[in-house]
Design a protein around this motif. Structure first.
Motif: not given
Length: 88
Positions: A5-11, A13-23, A40-46
């Motif tokens: 599920d990690a690739d879909a989740y990364v995509e 998050i890039v298109n939602t939270g990360m985009a809004e952070y940066r904007a 398993r995959s671990e994903i962290m944003t900051f």
């Protein structure tokens, strides 16, 4: 989360939270880290901000509460949410 599920989740998050952070004015940068370990995959944003007011512009009044998006439930069974702020 499941590595499958990690690739879909990364995509997502890039298109939602990360985009809004940066904007959001006052954002000084946003990053996502990923570590795959077996099935398993671990994903962290900051993110870094110039002030608490800038964080509030993104997150709302409770800056320690995670921000949610419409399709979050699609991944909710495999995501552990943690949110917090630190000050220097």
């Amino acid at each position: 989360m499941r590595r499958d599920d990690a690739d879909a989740y990364v995509e997502y998050i890039v298109n939602t939270g990360m985009a809004e952070y940066r904007a959001t004015p006052g954002n000084q940068g946003a990053w996502m880290l990923r570590r795959d370990d077996g099935d398993r995959s671990e994903i962290m944003t900051f993110s870094l901000w110039d002030s608490r007011d800038s964080i509030r512009a993104f997150a709302g009044e409770d800056i320690d509460q995670a921000v949610f998006y419409p399709e979050d439930d699609r991944f909710s069974s495999s995501v552990i949410l943690r949110s917090g702020t630190t000050t220097s």
